[in-house]
Design an enzyme around this catalytic site. Structure first.
Site, PDB file in Angstrom:
ATOM      1  N   SER A   3      43.229  52.982  46.894  1.00  0.00           N
ATOM      2  CA  SER A   3      43.409  51.867  45.958  1.00  0.00           C
ATOM      3  C   SER A   3      44.072  52.363  44.682  1.00  0.00           C
ATOM      4  O   SER A   3      43.508  53.188  43.950  1.00  0.00           O
ATOM      5  CB  SER A   3      42.062  51.232  45.619  1.00  0.00           C
ATOM      6  OG  SER A   3      42.224  50.264  44.607  1.00  0.00           O
TER       7      SER A   3
ATOM      8  N   HIS B  87      45.510  42.705  47.900  1.00  0.00           N
ATOM      9  CA  HIS B  87      44.231  41.997  47.913  1.00  0.00           C
ATOM     10  C   HIS B  87      44.198  41.075  46.704  1.00  0.00           C
ATOM     11  O   HIS B  87      44.070  41.530  45.563  1.00  0.00           O
ATOM     12  CB  HIS B  87      43.107  43.044  47.870  1.00  0.00           C
ATOM     13  CG  HIS B  87      41.726  42.474  47.817  1.00  0.00           C
ATOM     14  ND1 HIS B  87      40.619  43.251  47.540  1.00  0.00           N
ATOM     15  CD2 HIS B  87      41.254  41.214  48.010  1.00  0.00           C
ATOM     16  CE1 HIS B  87      39.540  42.502  47.563  1.00  0.00           C
ATOM     17  NE2 HIS B  87      39.899  41.260  47.840  1.00  0.00           N
TER      18      HIS B  87
ATOM     19  N   MET C 136      42.444  38.857  44.455  1.00  0.00           N
ATOM     20  CA  MET C 136      41.157  38.404  43.924  1.00  0.00           C
ATOM     21  C   MET C 136      41.427  37.389  42.828  1.00  0.00           C
ATOM     22  O   MET C 136      41.186  37.624  41.644  1.00  0.00           O
ATOM     23  CB  MET C 136      40.350  39.598  43.415  1.00  0.00           C
ATOM     24  CG  MET C 136      39.803  40.458  44.539  1.00  0.00           C
ATOM     25  SD  MET C 136      38.831  41.852  43.944  1.00  0.00           S
ATOM     26  CE  MET C 136      40.144  43.064  43.796  1.00  0.00           C
TER      27      MET C 136
ATOM     28  N   HIS D 241      46.538  50.291  48.827  1.00  0.00           N
ATOM     29  CA  HIS D 241      45.781  49.074  48.527  1.00  0.00           C
ATOM     30  C   HIS D 241      46.047  48.658  47.087  1.00  0.00           C
ATOM     31  O   HIS D 241      45.951  49.469  46.157  1.00  0.00           O
ATOM     32  CB  HIS D 241      44.285  49.319  48.746  1.00  0.00           C
ATOM     33  CG  HIS D 241      43.452  48.083  48.708  1.00  0.00           C
ATOM     34  ND1 HIS D 241      43.393  47.188  49.751  1.00  0.00           N
ATOM     35  CD2 HIS D 241      42.650  47.578  47.739  1.00  0.00           C
ATOM     36  CE1 HIS D 241      42.578  46.192  49.445  1.00  0.00           C
ATOM     37  NE2 HIS D 241      42.123  46.407  48.221  1.00  0.00           N
TER      38      HIS D 241
ATOM     39  N   ASP E 206      36.025  47.570  51.299  1.00  0.00           N
ATOM     40  CA  ASP E 206      36.544  47.828  49.961  1.00  0.00           C
ATOM     41  C   ASP E 206      35.395  47.888  48.967  1.00  0.00           C
ATOM     42  O   ASP E 206      34.699  46.895  48.751  1.00  0.00           O
ATOM     43  CB  ASP E 206      37.523  46.713  49.571  1.00  0.00           C
ATOM     44  CG  ASP E 206      38.191  46.955  48.231  1.00  0.00           C
ATOM     45  OD1 ASP E 206      37.954  48.011  47.616  1.00  0.00           O
ATOM     46  OD2 ASP E 206      38.966  46.085  47.796  1.00  0.00           O
TER      47      ASP E 206
ATOM     48  N   MET F  45      43.758  41.049  40.174  1.00  0.00           N
ATOM     49  CA  MET F  45      42.610  40.331  39.614  1.00  0.00           C
ATOM     50  C   MET F  45      43.069  39.411  38.489  1.00  0.00           C
ATOM     51  O   MET F  45      43.897  39.811  37.667  1.00  0.00           O
ATOM     52  CB  MET F  45      41.576  41.317  39.072  1.00  0.00           C
ATOM     53  CG  MET F  45      41.105  42.360  40.065  1.00  0.00           C
ATOM     54  SD  MET F  45      39.921  43.483  39.285  1.00  0.00           S
ATOM     55  CE  MET F  45      39.758  44.713  40.585  1.00  0.00           C
TER      56      MET F  45
ATOM     57  N   MET G   8      33.852  43.029  51.144  1.00  0.00           N
ATOM     58  CA  MET G   8      33.590  43.688  49.873  1.00  0.00           C
ATOM     59  C   MET G   8      32.224  44.382  49.946  1.00  0.00           C
ATOM     60  O   MET G   8      31.220  43.746  50.258  1.00  0.00           O
ATOM     61  CB  MET G   8      33.602  42.681  48.722  1.00  0.00           C
ATOM     62  CG  MET G   8      34.971  42.101  48.400  1.00  0.00           C
ATOM     63  SD  MET G   8      36.188  43.342  47.883  1.00  0.00           S
ATOM     64  CE  MET G   8      35.355  44.146  46.502  1.00  0.00           C
TER      65      MET G   8
ATOM     66  N   ASP H  65      44.959  45.894  44.250  1.00  0.00           N
ATOM     67  CA  ASP H  65      44.005  44.872  43.835  1.00  0.00           C
ATOM     68  C   ASP H  65      44.581  44.039  42.695  1.00  0.00           C
ATOM     69  O   ASP H  65      44.832  44.552  41.596  1.00  0.00           O
ATOM     70  CB  ASP H  65      42.701  45.517  43.363  1.00  0.00           C
ATOM     71  CG  ASP H  65      41.884  46.069  44.526  1.00  0.00           C
ATOM     72  OD1 ASP H  65      41.650  45.308  45.484  1.00  0.00           O
ATOM     73  OD2 ASP H  65      41.482  47.242  44.472  1.00  0.00           O
TER      74      ASP H  65
END
Length: 220
Positions: free
Chosen positions: A8, A66, A68, A33, A175, A37, A137, A35
């Site tokens: 990540s 990913h 979120m 990966h 994750d 957010m 998660m 993320d």
């Protein structure tokens, strides 16, 4: 089939992002990966579209994005255009999950659905035939470096049993808090993609850590 390792980038040193990408490029990692957010679906804000071109340019690994974020359908096309090869959205954040998953797949990329720690895998029963990946998660989403929630392991087992029973072929990705201390148990339970952030980028030897994660025996 060998399991996949997806470091990540959230845990990388962004002052030396190019160096971090060089490490991942030269490692046995399979995906990078990413993320994303928004400060609404999760309490933190990470980064967004402005960083994606640099990750795409600097990474030789597929970008595993990913999202979120609330109402992810608003941004899916943009992230795909910016280089995402896997796009995962949260079941808790999308009102029309089936339609959104079909839209992602229509763009020629892998479509995933993510579940927060409190969300039962039984809620996926009507969508499992459509997805390429399920992300569980194993921490509460929003921050890196959290302690692993061990209730994730029975959830993995239950989800893998559903895949076997229905003869489905989708990835099970984990994750949050993943490292050498629990990777073996997760793979044994049925996971086949491990997201590793702090355990890789905060280790003394990230290349060796990835190699060790990759070399763990996997039954799936």
């Amino acid at each position: 089939m060998a399991h996949l390792i997806a470091p990540s980038v959230l845990a990388a040193d962004f002052l030396h992002l190019a160096d971090a990408l060089d490490i991942i490029n030269s490692s046995e990692a399979d995906w990078l990966h990413v993320d994303i957010m928004d400060g609404q679906f999760v309490p933190n804000i990470s980064f967004g579209q402005i960083v994606m071109p640099f990750l795409k340019k600097g990474s030789t690994k597929p970008l595993d994005v990913h999202l979120m974020i609330e109402e992810p359908i608003r941004y899916i096309d943009e992230f795909i255009d910016l280089g995402a090869e896997v796009v995962t959205i949260h079941i808790e954040a999308d009102r029309h999950l089936h339609r959104t998953i079909q839209h992602i797949k229509s763009k020629g990329v892998k479509a995933g659905v993510a579940l927060n720690p409190h969300t039962s895998v039984d809620l996926l029963d009507d969508i499992l035939e459509e997805v390429d990946l399920v992300l569980l998660m194993s921490v509460n989403p929003g921050y890196g470096g959290q302690k692993f929630i061990y209730q994730t392991i029975p959830k993995v087992k239950k989800l893998r049993a559903k895949a076997i029973e229905r003869n489905l072929d989708f990835h099970i990705e984990i994750d949050g808090g993943v490292g050498l201390q629990n990777a073996g148990a997760l793979l044994e339970a049925g996971a086949d993609v491990l997201v590793a952030g702090s355990s890789v980028f905060k280790s003394e030897d990230p290349l060796l850590t990835i190699k060790r994660l990759k070399s763990i025996s996997s039954p799936f």
